[in-house]
Motif scaffolding. Structure first.
Motif, short mmCIF file in Angstrom:
data_model
loop_
_atom_site.label_atom_id
_atom_site.label_comp_id
_atom_site.label_asym_id
_atom_site.label_seq_id
_atom_site.Cartn_x
_atom_site.Cartn_y
_atom_site.Cartn_z
N LEU A 120 0.82 -1.20 0.00
CA LEU A 120 0.00 0.00 0.00
C LEU A 120 0.87 1.26 0.00
O LEU A 120 2.02 1.24 0.45
N SER A 121 0.28 2.33 -0.50
CA SER A 121 0.94 3.63 -0.39
C SER A 121 0.90 4.08 1.07
O SER A 121 0.01 3.68 1.83
N PRO A 122 1.85 4.91 1.52
CA PRO A 122 1.83 5.36 2.92
C PRO A 122 0.52 6.05 3.31
O PRO A 122 0.03 5.84 4.42
N ALA A 123 -0.05 6.85 2.41
CA ALA A 123 -1.30 7.54 2.73
C ALA A 123 -2.44 6.54 2.92
O ALA A 123 -3.28 6.70 3.82
N ARG A 129 -5.38 2.72 9.12
CA ARG A 129 -5.14 2.65 10.56
C ARG A 129 -5.95 3.68 11.35
O ARG A 129 -6.09 3.56 12.56
N SER A 130 -6.48 4.69 10.66
CA SER A 130 -7.20 5.76 11.34
C SER A 130 -8.68 5.41 11.49
O SER A 130 -9.22 4.57 10.78
N PRO A 131 -9.38 6.06 12.43
CA PRO A 131 -10.83 5.83 12.57
C PRO A 131 -11.60 6.18 11.30
O PRO A 131 -12.65 5.59 11.04
N GLU A 132 -11.09 7.13 10.52
CA GLU A 132 -11.78 7.53 9.29
C GLU A 132 -11.84 6.39 8.28
O GLU A 132 -12.72 6.35 7.43
N GLY A 133 -10.92 5.44 8.36
CA GLY A 133 -10.88 4.35 7.38
C GLY A 133 -11.62 3.11 7.80
O GLY A 133 -11.38 2.02 7.23
N GLU A 134 -12.55 3.24 8.76
CA GLU A 134 -13.25 2.05 9.26
C GLU A 134 -13.99 1.31 8.16
O GLU A 134 -13.93 0.08 8.06
N LEU A 135 -14.71 2.03 7.31
CA LEU A 135 -15.48 1.39 6.25
C LEU A 135 -14.60 0.96 5.08
O LEU A 135 -15.10 0.28 4.17
N VAL A 144 -0.47 -6.80 4.92
CA VAL A 144 0.36 -5.76 4.30
C VAL A 144 1.82 -6.15 4.45
O VAL A 144 2.33 -6.32 5.57
N VAL A 145 2.52 -6.27 3.32
CA VAL A 145 3.91 -6.73 3.34
C VAL A 145 4.89 -5.63 2.92
O VAL A 145 6.09 -5.89 2.80
N GLY A 146 4.40 -4.43 2.70
CA GLY A 146 5.30 -3.35 2.32
C GLY A 146 4.54 -2.10 1.95
O GLY A 146 3.30 -2.08 1.89
#
Length: 741
Positions: A120-123, A129-135, A144-146
């Protein structure tokens, strides 16, 4: 001769640093350096745009799979692009399925993920990982391996991924890839888009040059007294001009250094920009000026500053015993100020049918440049006609009549921004009116199934969502024989087919043909699913096809019952579903249900990314330039008050109240602003009409509310600046300033 010139220039630099009092000299030097420094930042940023766009395009092209290339010693991977979104933010990447231990290298990735893995990209990782990304988390259950490095991203905020899957090869449009980095073809800008860029860039740059010229004339009275002292000790008129140029040159050099430092700050702050239209943000490392444009841009500012300083002496007679400003005011001439307008008009005529013509670009630049040239003449004429009024009005009018050029220069930047913004708004309106009328917004979901059972599982999961229990679904596919003939199929139970096609009789395991089917397979035909083309082994042997009489629907297809596909292998079907748009969370849950084996997209909401990027960038640039103009106006107004401190203190000592002085200051800016608006609005409308009518042959669209908002914004900026100068007025009008320094 050269050594003498250098000595005069160095003397001017020394005087600029310490002449007329250390504090005053430093303030004057700081003001000039500020004007040049801000100009350097704007010019370097503007000349960085080609490299910025090119670097983004190169990185985007570097990760595109090259399906035609074959690399020896590389195990190809099946790759399939996926474009999605999450709460309005673009989300994209590739599904990959390695076929061996030596997959091709993708930019910014140490290794491509295998089944059940993701890179995945860092963003995107931070969002998950943030609450905004729950859905969003259900869409990425993989390990995630990198993370993807900068070389594989267009910007630091881009949501991009590589997801490993064991079923990519079975999905439609998937193909083996041995190398990443296909050649990309950039879409050329349309005529209207190019005009947006030209008008916007000119609007942003002309006020910078205006302020550079204005900044070199700050503290002119103190400079003239110094030069008179030099005349007293034997300097001739030529030396005086060279010394004045040296003073401006030192401020220019200081501005160059300050501008370079500020430019590095801009590069550090650029990655923090999160404007959606910038599509993933911008890397600071991409903001690199093109030396072919940047070097001339840096050189022109010191030359312009020196020329302005020398040119300002034309109306001043500097003699050994003092400074005499010519008592007989020479009325400004109009004819040469109209030359840029006439030349710009003529050049626009030469660029008919070609927005990329140098004549068109030069014509737009000349017309906008004519605004600050015309403004002093108009302000002088208007000020000469004003009579009578209150004491504050009389003080303001008399000041304008004595020195209208200074007031005109103060507001000329506002006039240029206003005229350019009006022209931009006209092109915006024309572009929007040329775009197709928006369709009814509709969200569709398509799930690609490799078996009918998998499609039924998706249908059950979809109907389990809130409010989707009775949602209509359609399962379809495409078959192709060895000769390349194709036919579309619709799969459903007998109950579904009766409701859809009105079948009188139906048995599970039968195939029916309804309507004018282009290719009608016969019993025993060997076919393949999807449009991938024939493979080694046929995927389905067609059973007997029952032709339904009386149907003449050109869009009809083969109707297939589930049992008829019992002997098929590698089935490729698509399940379509309509999704309501009122509930944003429901749309995200639908995306999670579809996963990466399908797509969820909107109809009637699409927009051109290039146009969105241009318009948003120009809108942001216009706001920044307006703030820059307001800041330069504030700096110049403060300096004007400092130069007039004795006269203001004398007025206070003579009984003039602070309120009268404050209202006088307001009128001194309000009158030139009113004139600037009266010049800028017709100029902007005329430029809009010229470029649309002569170049792109489109009728003009006048957005009166937008013009009113732009005008009110410009006036409000000047009023705010005037309010900020009032504290400086109270300090300047102190009786202590009556003492001789």
């Amino acid at each position: 001769m050269i050594r003498r010139w250098i000595a005069d220039l160095l003397l001017g630099m020394r005087l600029a640093l310490g002449g007329g009092g250390a504090r005053t000299a430093l303030v004057r030097l700081a003001l000039t350096a500020t004007g040049v420094g801000l100009g350097v930042v704007v010019l370097l940023t503007a000349t960085s745009v080609p490299h910025l766009i090119g670097a983004r395009d190169d990185r985007a092209g570097g990760r595109v799979p090259d399906f035609a290339a074959a690399a020896p010693g590389v195990d190809p991977v099946y790759a399939l692009a996926r474009v999605d979104e999450y709460r309005g933010r673009g989300l994209g990447g590739y599904l990959v399925q390695p076929t061996g231990p030596h997959p091709p290298a993708a930019p910014g990735v140490d290794r491509l993920p295998g089944p059940g893995e993701a890179v995945l990209s860092p963003a995107l990782a931070d969002l998950l990982r943030s609450p905004e990304g729950e859905l969003l988390r259900p869409r990425f259950p993989q390990r995630v391996v990198g993370t993807i490095g900068d070389a594989g991203l267009t910007g630091p905020h881009e949501l991009f991924f590589y997801v490993g899957s064991a079923t990519v090869a079975q999905l439609p449009d998937a193909a083996p890839v041995s190398r990443f980095g296909a050649e990309t073809h950039r879409r050329a800008l349309s005529s209207l888009e190019l005009l947006l860029v030209v008008v916007g860039a000119t609007t942003c740059l002309v006020p910078v040059f205006v302020f550079v010229v204005t900044s070199t004339r700050l503290a002119a009275a103190a400079r003239d007294r110094r030069l008179a002292s030099l005349r007293l000790i034997g300097a001739d008129r030529g030396q005086v001009r060279r010394i004045a140029a040296g003073e401006a040159l030192l401020g220019s050099f200081g501005g160059l250094l300050a501008g370079l430092a500020l430019f590095q700050l801009v590069r550090a702050l650029v990655p923090r920009i999160t404007v959606t239209a910038f599509r993933g943000g911008l890397f600071g490392a991409d903001v690199v000026p093109d030396w072919r444009l940047g070097v001339p841009a840096l050189l022109v500012l010191p030359v312009l500053a020196c020329a302005a300083a020398v040119f300002a002496l034309r109306t001043v007679v500097i003699e050994p015993l003092g400074v005499v400003r010519r008592g007989t005011r020479i009325r400004r001439r109009l004819w040469w100020r109209l030359l840029p307008v006439a030349a710009g008009w003529a050049l626009l005529f030469t660029g008919t049918d070609d927005a990329e013509s140098p004549g068109v670009i030069a014509g737009i630049v000349l017309i906008l440049t004519a605004v600050p040239l015309l403004l002093p003449w108009v302000v002088e004429r208007v000020a000469g006609l004003l009579r009578g009024g209150s004491p504050a009005w009389l003080l303001a009018v008399r000041r304008l009549q004595l020195d209208s050029a200074t007031a005109a220069r103060l507001v000329s930047g506002v006039a240029v921004v206003l005229a350019g913004s009006i022209a931009l708004q006209g092109v915006y309106s024309r572009t929007e009116s040329d775009r197709p009328a928006p369709q009814e917004v509709k969200v569709l979901a398509s799930f690609h199934a490799t078996s009918y059972a998998e499609g039924e599982a998706f249908a059950a999961a979809f109907r389990a969502l809130p409010g989707r229990r009775d949602a209509p679904l359609r399962t379809r596919g495409l078959i192709e024989n060895a000769a390349g003939e194709r036919a579309s199929i619709t799969v459903g139970t007998c109950a579904e087919l009766r409701a859809r096609a009105g079948l009188a009789e139906c048995r599970d395991g039968d195939v029916y043909a309804t309507g004018a089917v282009g290719y009608l397979p016969a019993a025993g035909d060997h076919v393949w699913f999807s449009a991938a083309g024939p493979r080694a082994v046929p995927q389905w042997t067609v059973p007997a096809v029952h032709r339904l009489p009386g149907a003449r629907d050109e869009t009809a297809a083969l109707l297939v019952t589930p049992a008829a596909l019992a002997t098929a292998s590698g089935v490729g079907l698509t399940v379509d579903a309509d999704v309501p748009t009122a509930d944003a969370d429901l749309v995200e849950r639908v995306r999670n249900t579809v996963g990466w084996n399908g797509t969820v997209y909107s109809l009637g909401t699409g927009s051109d990314g290039t146009y969105a990027l241009i318009t948003r960038a120009l809108s942001v640039g216009s706001v920044l330039v307006l703030l820059f103009v307001a800041g330069s106006l504030l700096v110049a107004a403060w300096e004007q008050l400092r130069e007039r401190r004795r006269s203001l203190a004398a007025l206070m000592a003579g009984g003039v109240g602070r309120g009268v002085l404050a209202r006088s200051l307001v009128w001194q800016l309000a009158i030139p602003v009113a004139v600037a608006v009266a010049v800028a609005v017709p100029a902007g409308l005329a430029l809009d009409w010229l470029v649309l009518t002569l170049v792109v042959h489109r009728p003009m669209v006048v957005d009166a509310p937008a013009i009113a908002v732009l005008t009110a914004t410009a006036i409000a900026a000047v009023l705010i600046v005037t309010a900020l100068t009032l504290p400086a007025l109270w300090r300047t009008a102190s009786l202590e300033n009556l003492r001789e320094e």
